[in-house]
Scaffold this motif. Structure first.
Motif, PDB file in Angstrom:
ATOM      1  N   ASP A  12      35.450  39.816  47.007  1.00  0.00           N
ATOM      2  CA  ASP A  12      36.832  39.849  47.481  1.00  0.00           C
ATOM      3  C   ASP A  12      37.815  39.468  46.382  1.00  0.00           C
ATOM      4  OD1 ASP A  12      35.829  40.497  49.997  1.00  0.00           O
ATOM      5  OD2 ASP A  12      35.662  38.390  50.573  1.00  0.00           O
ATOM      6  N   HIS A  13      38.809  40.318  46.187  1.00  0.00           N
ATOM      7  CA  HIS A  13      39.849  40.162  45.164  1.00  0.00           C
ATOM      8  C   HIS A  13      39.291  40.271  43.735  1.00  0.00           C
ATOM      9  CE1 HIS A  13      42.839  39.254  48.155  1.00  0.00           C
ATOM     10  NE2 HIS A  13      42.082  38.301  48.657  1.00  0.00           N
ATOM     11  N   THR A  14      38.007  40.592  43.629  1.00  0.00           N
ATOM     12  CA  THR A  14      37.399  40.817  42.316  1.00  0.00           C
ATOM     13  C   THR A  14      37.057  42.294  42.177  1.00  0.00           C
ATOM     14  OG1 THR A  14      36.528  38.558  42.204  1.00  0.00           O
ATOM     15  CG2 THR A  14      35.484  40.194  40.788  1.00  0.00           C
ATOM     16  N   THR A 202      38.582  37.528  36.670  1.00  0.00           N
ATOM     17  CA  THR A 202      38.951  38.895  37.036  1.00  0.00           C
ATOM     18  C   THR A 202      40.014  38.863  38.121  1.00  0.00           C
ATOM     19  OG1 THR A 202      36.654  39.507  36.561  1.00  0.00           O
ATOM     20  CG2 THR A 202      38.005  41.128  37.730  1.00  0.00           C
ATOM     21  N   ASN A 203      41.179  39.411  37.823  1.00  0.00           N
ATOM     22  CA  ASN A 203      42.326  39.290  38.731  1.00  0.00           C
ATOM     23  C   ASN A 203      42.488  37.827  39.148  1.00  0.00           C
ATOM     24  OD1 ASN A 203      42.016  42.221  38.799  1.00  0.00           O
ATOM     25  ND2 ASN A 203      40.528  41.901  40.439  1.00  0.00           N
ATOM     26  N   ARG A 207      45.330  29.348  40.000  1.00  0.00           N
ATOM     27  CA  ARG A 207      44.739  28.182  39.345  1.00  0.00           C
ATOM     28  C   ARG A 207      43.662  28.567  38.330  1.00  0.00           C
ATOM     29  NH1 ARG A 207      43.405  23.759  43.847  1.00  0.00           N
ATOM     30  NH2 ARG A 207      43.094  25.572  45.179  1.00  0.00           N
ATOM     31  N   LEU A 208      42.988  29.670  38.574  1.00  0.00           N
ATOM     32  CA  LEU A 208      41.944  30.077  37.629  1.00  0.00           C
ATOM     33  C   LEU A 208      42.531  30.639  36.344  1.00  0.00           C
ATOM     34  CD1 LEU A 208      38.989  30.459  36.933  1.00  0.00           C
ATOM     35  CD2 LEU A 208      39.050  32.667  38.135  1.00  0.00           C
ATOM     36  N   ARG A 209      43.652  31.353  36.423  1.00  0.00           N
ATOM     37  CA  ARG A 209      44.195  31.995  35.219  1.00  0.00           C
ATOM     38  C   ARG A 209      44.516  30.986  34.106  1.00  0.00           C
ATOM     39  NH1 ARG A 209      46.277  37.020  33.998  1.00  0.00           N
ATOM     40  NH2 ARG A 209      46.094  37.656  36.191  1.00  0.00           N
ATOM     41  N   LEU A 220      40.325  39.609  32.859  1.00  0.00           N
ATOM     42  CA  LEU A 220      40.336  41.032  33.163  1.00  0.00           C
ATOM     43  C   LEU A 220      41.215  41.258  34.388  1.00  0.00           C
ATOM     44  CD1 LEU A 220      39.261  43.962  32.874  1.00  0.00           C
ATOM     45  CD2 LEU A 220      37.311  43.260  34.312  1.00  0.00           C
ATOM     46  N   ASP A 221      42.313  41.970  34.208  1.00  0.00           N
ATOM     47  CA  ASP A 221      43.170  42.352  35.334  1.00  0.00           C
ATOM     48  C   ASP A 221      42.772  43.761  35.734  1.00  0.00           C
ATOM     49  OD1 ASP A 221      44.935  40.035  35.773  1.00  0.00           O
ATOM     50  OD2 ASP A 221      45.548  40.436  33.728  1.00  0.00           O
ATOM     51  N   LEU A 222      41.808  43.832  36.667  1.00  0.00           N
ATOM     52  CA  LEU A 222      41.210  45.098  37.037  1.00  0.00           C
ATOM     53  C   LEU A 222      42.143  45.934  37.898  1.00  0.00           C
ATOM     54  CD1 LEU A 222      38.488  46.572  36.672  1.00  0.00           C
ATOM     55  CD2 LEU A 222      37.702  45.474  38.782  1.00  0.00           C
TER      56      LEU A 222
END
Length: 223
Positions: A12-14, A202-203, A207-209, A220-222
């Protein structure tokens, strides 16, 4: 010898720009399986807990599986087929399919590792051509249908590390014998991102970015 390569993907969202469990819940509202107002209130609350890293996974799985468990296999599977056709396939994008295929063509073991339950996600994994799925497994009753209770270790947060370790052990392997890449959007997946050789944010969520940037991880911005 070159190490065996594993390409691990959150879902999800990946690989898909949506939350499959949340959208499946919305879909069941449209089928009249749940009270819309109460289901939406609880679904939104659980999703907020997930984003805030405070989700009670056992409570959430009982809630999210109750409707389809009550419907029985025939009716639930027919509804899920419509959900795949009307919702999921519109969110499977060529660039995500190409990324999965790139690893498959390279001979990597491709595994989807998701905190969503197996009933919702198995058909989605198959749509990506992925046979290996680590999802939240569910107990079954005497008829073979799902009960809504988690079976084994849920593939959530630290549980994703445990599930991958179990997969390796079953094949006589350990972390030192494999080269691992993990694609995920979520701060909830930090334990596995920190464990693998090649973490790929990925996307990434809000908080992760910045964490990935600080650590020099690939972003990676898929979508």
């Amino acid at each position: 010898m070159n190490a065996r390569k594993l390409a691990l993907f959150d879902l999800d969202h990946t690989l898909i720009p949506m939350d499959s469990d949340y959208s499946w819940g919305e879909f069941t509202m449209g089928l009249g399986w749940v009270d819309p107002a109460e289901f939406k209130r609880q679904n939104d609350a659980f999703y907020a807990h997930y984003q805030n890293e405070t989700l009670d996974i056992d409570a959430y799985v009982r809630f999210s599986t109750a409707a389809f468990c009550a419907q029985g296999a025939e009716k639930a599977l027919a509804a899920h087929a419509k959900y795949m056709e009307q919702v999921v396939h519109t969110f499977i994008h060529p660039q995500a399919q190409a990324l999965v295929r790139q690893h498959q063509d390279a001979g990597d073991d491709v595994i989807i590792v998701t905190a969503t339950n197996e009933f919702v996600t198995r058909p989605i994994a198959k749509a990506f051509g992925v046979d290996e799925l680590m999802a939240v497994d569910l107990e079954r009753d005497s008829t073979g249908w799902f009960t809504g209770t988690i079976r084994g270790t849920p593939s959530f947060r630290e549980g994703k590390v445990t599930r991958v370790e179990e997969w390796l052990t079953a094949r006589g392997l350990d972390w030192s014998q494999v080269e691992t890449t993990f694609y995920s959007d979520s701060i909830n997946d930090l334990p596995l991102l920190e464990k693998v050789n090649h973490p790929v944010a990925t996307n990434p969520d809000a908080r992760l970015r910045p964490l990935a940037q600080a650590r020099g991880w690939r972003i990676l911005d898929l979508f």
